[in-house]
Design an enzyme around this catalytic site. Structure first.
Site, PDB file in Angstrom:
ATOM      1  N   HIS A  39      20.325   9.283  -1.858  1.00 51.28           N
ATOM      2  CA  HIS A  39      21.346  10.095  -2.539  1.00 51.28           C
ATOM      3  C   HIS A  39      22.706   9.744  -1.936  1.00 51.28           C
ATOM      4  O   HIS A  39      22.816   8.836  -1.089  1.00 51.28           O
ATOM      5  CB  HIS A  39      21.013  11.584  -2.395  1.00 51.28           C
ATOM      6  CG  HIS A  39      20.753  12.018  -0.988  1.00 51.28           C
ATOM      7  ND1 HIS A  39      21.716  11.963   0.006  1.00 51.28           N
ATOM      8  CD2 HIS A  39      19.625  12.492  -0.385  1.00 51.28           C
ATOM      9  CE1 HIS A  39      21.207  12.398   1.130  1.00 51.28           C
ATOM     10  NE2 HIS A  39      19.932  12.715   0.938  1.00 51.28           N
ATOM     11  N   HIS A  42      23.089   9.144   1.785  1.00 48.63           N
ATOM     12  CA  HIS A  42      22.671   7.813   2.264  1.00 48.63           C
ATOM     13  C   HIS A  42      23.723   6.762   1.918  1.00 48.63           C
ATOM     14  O   HIS A  42      23.984   5.848   2.700  1.00 48.63           O
ATOM     15  CB  HIS A  42      21.335   7.413   1.626  1.00 48.63           C
ATOM     16  CG  HIS A  42      20.198   8.328   1.982  1.00 48.63           C
ATOM     17  ND1 HIS A  42      19.515   9.069   1.039  1.00 48.63           N
ATOM     18  CD2 HIS A  42      19.626   8.620   3.170  1.00 48.63           C
ATOM     19  CE1 HIS A  42      18.559   9.770   1.631  1.00 48.63           C
ATOM     20  NE2 HIS A  42      18.601   9.519   2.929  1.00 48.63           N
ATOM     21  N   GLN A  66       6.192  12.099  11.596  1.00 50.34           N
ATOM     22  CA  GLN A  66       7.163  13.180  11.769  1.00 50.34           C
ATOM     23  C   GLN A  66       6.875  14.366  10.844  1.00 50.34           C
ATOM     24  O   GLN A  66       7.664  15.299  10.777  1.00 50.34           O
ATOM     25  CB  GLN A  66       8.598  12.671  11.596  1.00 50.34           C
ATOM     26  CG  GLN A  66       8.993  12.231  10.199  1.00 50.34           C
ATOM     27  CD  GLN A  66      10.366  11.567  10.178  1.00 50.34           C
ATOM     28  OE1 GLN A  66      10.527  10.409  10.568  1.00 50.34           O
ATOM     29  NE2 GLN A  66      11.375  12.290   9.722  1.00 50.34           N
TER      30      GLN A  66
HETATM   31  O1  PAF Z   1      16.546  11.200   8.662  1.00 49.99           O
HETATM   32  C1  PAF Z   1      15.581  10.559   8.185  1.00 49.99           C
HETATM   33  O2  PAF Z   1      15.552  10.190   7.016  1.00 49.99           O
HETATM   34  C2  PAF Z   1      14.395  10.243   9.086  1.00 49.99           C
HETATM   35  O3  PAF Z   1      14.136  11.290   9.959  1.00 49.99           O
HETATM   36  C3  PAF Z   1      14.552   8.916   9.841  1.00 49.99           C
HETATM   37  C4  PAF Z   1      15.723   8.940  10.809  1.00 49.99           C
HETATM   38  C5  PAF Z   1      14.743   7.779   8.841  1.00 49.99           C
HETATM   39  C6  PAF Z   1      13.282   8.620  10.647  1.00 49.99           C
HETATM   40  O4  PAF Z   1      12.164   8.558   9.823  1.00 49.99           O
END
Ligand code: PAF
Length: 285
Positions: A39, A42, A66
């Site tokens: 989006h 980014h 994560q």
């Molecule tokens: O912020 C994110 O999109 C994620 O946490 C990252 C930094 C790409 C790690 O997977």
């Protein structure tokens, strides 16, 4: 734009660009790590990278480590074709889209543990989340060997974890933090906003209202964390659809609570709207 699938390809790409670029900005490598579903937030990271580095790599990887077992890994938005088109339009030089097996070789047992820092703010309600973030970001930095890596301030606790990790592991990459991008009504952009119904989207605006109110109070000279937190909670109490996870005033490096806010102190909130967990924050002036 080159599409790279393996760590070896990414490393080869990075080394070849660095060796061919001379020693000016032209030889600097920027990395924008993302989980895709790109989006405008980014895009601002990509533009920052392109403005200060000769070559920009974008990683698209929904990192399983994560996410907690009951979290949204399976339904996290994936939009590979649209992401490629946007990356191409933004002048990205290399797009790294590895498989889970590429990033976590069979039998992988090595993880980056950021200690207590990983249990604060989001880490408290998402056990293991920051270990997963620190691990995958470390892998990406080792693979791409970038001069700079770009992250959004929207994920302020993540930024603290990544800065600590890079410092502790003596990683040479400069960690660059770019301002949060918001929609016209103030909602901080996030790939998870796609989960919100129109009604939930309206309720979600309570987060940015709380952030703005706290920023305004701090600008007027209110420094007591208790008063800042109370003002934010009052806004949330008027929005019953929003379930607050935390409202915190913390040191941005340690994520430990502070009694009196100082310049650079982090005000951060997390809340669920329906089943969507959202975060927002401000760095107090
Ligand atoms: O912020 C994110 O999109 C994620 O946490 C990252 C930094 C790409 C790690 O997977």
């Amino acid at each position: 734009m080159e599409i790279l699938r393996t760590v070896a390809e990414l490393r080869r790409w990075s080394r070849s660009k660095r060796n061919n670029g001379g020693n000016s900005i032209g030889s600097l490598i920027g990395l924008v790590p993302t989980m895709g579903a790109l989006h405008a937030g980014h895009v601002s990271l990509l533009r920052s990278s392109r403005a200060s580095c000769g070559f920009t790599a974008l990683s698209l990887f929904v990192n399983p480590t994560q996410f907690g077992p009951l979290e949204d890994f399976a339904r996290y938005p994936r939009a590979f074709e649209a992401d490629c088109a946007l990356a191409e339009a933004e002048g990205v030089d290399a797009l790294f889209a590895p498989s889970v097996e590429e990033m976590y070789p069979a039998g992988a047992t090595t993880f980056v543990d950021v200690g207590d820092l990983g249990n604060r703010l989001d880490g408290q309600s998402r056990p293991g989340h920051f270990c997963g973030v620190a691990t995958v970001v470390t892998k990406l930095l080792i693979a791409a060997e970038p001069d700079r890596a770009f992250f959004g301030q929207k994920d302020a606790a993540q930024v603290a974890v990544i800065r600590r990790t890079a410092l502790d592991l003596r990683v040479a990459t400069e960690i660059v933090v770019c301002p949060t991008v918001r929609d016209a009504e103030g909602l901080a952009l996030s790939s998870r906003n796609a989960y919100l119904s129109p009604a939930e989207r309206k309720q979600a605006l309570a987060l940015s209202r709380a952030v703005r109110q706290v920023e305004a109070l701090a600008a007027q000279g209110e420094r007591r964390s208790g008063a800042l937190i109370a003002a934010a909670r009052e806004i949330f109490s008027a929005e019953p659809g929003v379930r607050v996870d935390y409202v915190a005033v913390v040191d941005w490096a340690t994520l430990e609570p502070v009694e009196i806010a100082a310049p650079g102190t982090l005000f951060a909130v997390a809340a669920c709207v329906g089943s969507t967990r959202l975060i927002d924050n401000a760095i107090l002036a």
